[in-house]
Enzyme design. Structure first.
Site, PDB file in Angstrom:
ATOM      1  N   TYR A   1      -6.981 -15.491   5.435  1.00  0.00           N
ATOM      2  CA  TYR A   1      -8.329 -14.931   5.417  1.00  0.00           C
ATOM      3  C   TYR A   1      -9.314 -15.949   5.990  1.00  0.00           C
ATOM      4  O   TYR A   1      -9.593 -16.976   5.372  1.00  0.00           O
ATOM      5  CB  TYR A   1      -8.751 -14.562   3.994  1.00  0.00           C
ATOM      6  CG  TYR A   1      -7.894 -13.514   3.321  1.00  0.00           C
ATOM      7  CD1 TYR A   1      -7.051 -12.682   4.044  1.00  0.00           C
ATOM      8  CD2 TYR A   1      -7.947 -13.340   1.934  1.00  0.00           C
ATOM      9  CE1 TYR A   1      -6.275 -11.723   3.421  1.00  0.00           C
ATOM     10  CE2 TYR A   1      -7.183 -12.373   1.307  1.00  0.00           C
ATOM     11  CZ  TYR A   1      -6.348 -11.565   2.042  1.00  0.00           C
ATOM     12  OH  TYR A   1      -5.584 -10.614   1.417  1.00  0.00           O
TER      13      TYR A   1
ATOM     14  N   HIS B   1       2.937 -13.115   2.123  1.00  0.00           N
ATOM     15  CA  HIS B   1       1.969 -12.182   2.689  1.00  0.00           C
ATOM     16  C   HIS B   1       2.651 -11.323   3.740  1.00  0.00           C
ATOM     17  O   HIS B   1       2.545 -11.586   4.939  1.00  0.00           O
ATOM     18  CB  HIS B   1       0.811 -12.974   3.288  1.00  0.00           C
ATOM     19  CG  HIS B   1      -0.462 -12.190   3.402  1.00  0.00           C
ATOM     20  ND1 HIS B   1      -1.659 -12.770   3.753  1.00  0.00           N
ATOM     21  CD2 HIS B   1      -0.729 -10.883   3.216  1.00  0.00           C
ATOM     22  CE1 HIS B   1      -2.608 -11.861   3.768  1.00  0.00           C
ATOM     23  NE2 HIS B   1      -2.067 -10.705   3.463  1.00  0.00           N
TER      24      HIS B   1
ATOM     25  N   SER C   1      -6.894  -2.898  -1.705  1.00  0.00           N
ATOM     26  CA  SER C   1      -7.607  -1.733  -1.180  1.00  0.00           C
ATOM     27  C   SER C   1      -7.536  -0.552  -2.144  1.00  0.00           C
ATOM     28  O   SER C   1      -7.282   0.589  -1.724  1.00  0.00           O
ATOM     29  CB  SER C   1      -7.043  -1.336   0.193  1.00  0.00           C
ATOM     30  OG  SER C   1      -7.963  -0.562   0.921  1.00  0.00           O
ATOM     31  N   PRO C   2      -7.768  -0.785  -3.448  1.00  0.00           N
ATOM     32  CA  PRO C   2      -7.646   0.306  -4.425  1.00  0.00           C
ATOM     33  C   PRO C   2      -8.748   1.353  -4.282  1.00  0.00           C
ATOM     34  O   PRO C   2      -8.622   2.452  -4.836  1.00  0.00           O
ATOM     35  CB  PRO C   2      -7.753  -0.417  -5.769  1.00  0.00           C
ATOM     36  CG  PRO C   2      -8.605  -1.608  -5.479  1.00  0.00           C
ATOM     37  CD  PRO C   2      -8.182  -2.046  -4.093  1.00  0.00           C
ATOM     38  N   LEU C   3      -9.800   1.023  -3.538  1.00  0.00           N
ATOM     39  CA  LEU C   3     -10.856   1.995  -3.260  1.00  0.00           C
ATOM     40  C   LEU C   3     -10.805   2.451  -1.805  1.00  0.00           C
ATOM     41  O   LEU C   3     -11.790   2.926  -1.249  1.00  0.00           O
ATOM     42  CB  LEU C   3     -12.227   1.400  -3.595  1.00  0.00           C
ATOM     43  CG  LEU C   3     -12.425   1.076  -5.085  1.00  0.00           C
ATOM     44  CD1 LEU C   3     -13.770   0.407  -5.311  1.00  0.00           C
ATOM     45  CD2 LEU C   3     -12.295   2.337  -5.934  1.00  0.00           C
TER      46      LEU C   3
ATOM     47  N   GLY D   1     -13.306   1.142   0.557  1.00  0.00           N
ATOM     48  CA  GLY D   1     -14.654   1.620   0.277  1.00  0.00           C
ATOM     49  C   GLY D   1     -14.837   3.111   0.422  1.00  0.00           C
ATOM     50  O   GLY D   1     -15.872   3.661   0.024  1.00  0.00           O
ATOM     51  N   PHE D   2     -13.837   3.801   0.952  1.00  0.00           N
ATOM     52  CA  PHE D   2     -13.956   5.245   1.143  1.00  0.00           C
ATOM     53  C   PHE D   2     -14.208   5.954  -0.186  1.00  0.00           C
ATOM     54  O   PHE D   2     -15.009   6.897  -0.265  1.00  0.00           O
ATOM     55  CB  PHE D   2     -12.685   5.798   1.791  1.00  0.00           C
ATOM     56  CG  PHE D   2     -12.813   7.228   2.254  1.00  0.00           C
ATOM     57  CD1 PHE D   2     -13.131   7.515   3.571  1.00  0.00           C
ATOM     58  CD2 PHE D   2     -12.631   8.286   1.370  1.00  0.00           C
ATOM     59  CE1 PHE D   2     -13.265   8.826   3.996  1.00  0.00           C
ATOM     60  CE2 PHE D   2     -12.766   9.594   1.792  1.00  0.00           C
ATOM     61  CZ  PHE D   2     -13.083   9.876   3.107  1.00  0.00           C
TER      62      PHE D   2
END
Length: 325
Positions: A55, A121, A200-202, A205-206
Site C-alpha cells: 500500500y 498478499h 471491501s465489506p462495503l 463504498g457501494f
C-alpha cells in the site's frame, strides 16, 4: 466495542482497513489528519488495524506504524507481504530468506518488534503453499510474527497450508454483493478454527448508499475500473440498495451498518475491516457492531437476496488496468 476471536487473537468485532489513507481511493487526508483518524478509531473501540507493504510502496506501513506506536501493546496489527513470480525459488530455505527480508522491512516501517498477523498478499501459484507455511512457522518460532494468514486463497490452498503451520485468518473479499467464498472457504475456516477477515465489506463504498450513477472517480481510485461502479450496473443494482435501505430505516441505522451487521450475524469468526477516511464514516462503521439483527431479520434479508441479481464485481485483473489509465 464487542470483541471476537480469530483463532487465538482477540480483536474488536470490526477492524479498520488503512489502505485508503495512502492510495486506492483518490486523494485522501494529509498525514497528520490520517494519524489522528487512526488513533481516533482506537478511542472508538477499534483494536484491529490492517495494512500491507504494497500500500503506497511501504508508505502506508510507515503511517500506520507512527499512528499506532503509542498504543502498540493495546492493538492487533496485521500486514501483508507479496512475493512475485520473479522471486520464486527452488527451496523452502531460500523462500524463507526472501520472506525474512520482507518482514524485517515491514517491522522497521511499522516501528515494532513483531507483527501480530502476517498475511501472504495473494497466493503465488508458482510457489508451493507448503513452502510459505514452513516459512511462517519459522518466523513464529523466532517471534517476528505471532500468526499468519492467506488472502484470496482457495479451499485446497487453505487445507494444504494449514497442515504445515496452522492458519489464523483468511483475508478475502466478502460482502453482501460478493459472496463467492460462502460455498467452500468460509465453511472450511469454520471447520479448521480459522478466522475470516473480509476486505471491501462495503463493496468499496457501494453499500454506503451514497453512490449515484453520476459519481465520478479520479486518480488512483480503484472504482474507475471496478465494474460494479459502471453506470449501468449502479442502476441495475438498485434493488439491493432498496433492500438494505429498508432495513436501515426500520432499525434507525444506515445501509452500511446493515451490510456489516448482516455479515457479523452470519458467523462469529467473521471480522470485517472496512476502510474509512472521515471521522463520521469511522464512527458509522464501528457503530455497526451495536446493530444486532434478529434471526428473523437475517432470514428475511437472505430470502430477499436470493431473488436479487448482482451486476458487476471487483477483480485484481480489472484493478491492474488502473495503471494503464
Amino acid at each position: 466495542m464487542k470483541k471476537r476471536f480469530i483463532r487465538d487473537l482477540e480483536v474488536s468485532s470490526i477492524g479498520l482497513g488503512c489502505m485508503g489513507f495512502s492510495h486506492g481511493y483518490g486523494s485522501g487526508p494529509d498525514r497528520n489528519e490520517s494519524i489522528r483518524l487512526i488513533r481516533q478509531a482506537y478511542h472508538l473501540g477499534c483494536t484491529f488495524f490492517d495494512t500491507a507493504e504494497g500500500y503506497g510502496n511501504g508508505s502506508n506501513e510507515e503511517l500506520v506504524g507512527e499512528a499506532l506506536k503509542p498504543i502498540r501493546d493495546k492493538i492487533i496489527l496485521a500486514t501483508k507481504f507479496r512475493i512475485v513470480k520473479d522471486s520464486a525459488t527452488a527451496s523452502k530455505e531460500t523462500t524463507l530468506q526472501q520472506i525474512r527480508t520482507h518482514v524485517e522491512a515491514s517491522l522497521k516501517r511499522l516501528r515494532t518488534d513483531h507483527i501480530d498477523l502476517y498475511y501472504q498478499h495473494r497466493v503465488n501459484k508458482d510457489i508451493p503453499v507448503e513452502e510459505i507455511a514452513f516459512s511462517m512457522g519459522e518466523l513464529i518460532k523466532e517471534g517476528k510474527i505471532l500468526a499468519w494468514g492467506q488472502s484470496q486463497a482457495t479451499e485446497e490452498e487453505i487445507r494444504r497450508a494449514h497442515a504445515v503451520t496452522p492458519l489464523t485468518a483468511i483475508q478475502s473479499e466478502y460482502s453482501i454483493m460478493e459472496r463467492m467464498f460462502e460455498k467452500d472457504v468460509i465453511p472450511t475456516c469454520e471447520e479448521l478454527g480459522i478466522g475470516f477477515v473480509p476486505f471491501s465489506p462495503l463493496a468499496s463504498g457501494f453499500l454506503s448508499g451514497k453512490i449515484s450513477k453520476d459519481t465520478k472517480y479520479e486518480g488512483d481510485d480503484v472504482r474507475r475500473v471496478i465494474t460494479r461502479f459502471d453506470r449501468d450496473n449502479i442502476i441495475a443494482n438498485q434493488p439491493l440498495l432498496d433492500l438494505i435501505t429498508r432495513f436501515a430505516e426500520s432499525r434507525k441505522a444506515t445501509p452500511a451498518q446493515i451490510s456489516l451487521a448482516w455479515m457479523l450475524h452470519k458467523k462469529d469468526f467473521i471480522v470485517p475491516i472496512p476502510g474509512s477516511r472521515k471521522l463520521e464514516r469511522i464512527q458509522e462503521n464501528l457503530g455497526a457492531a451495536e446493530v444486532e439483527l434478529t434471526d428473523d431479520e437475517y432470514d428475511q434479508i437472505e430470502e430477499e437476496l436470493a431473488n436479487i441479481e448482482i451486476h458487476g464485481n471487483r477483480t485484481d485483473e480489472d484493478i491492474a488496468k488502473l495503471r494503464e489509465l
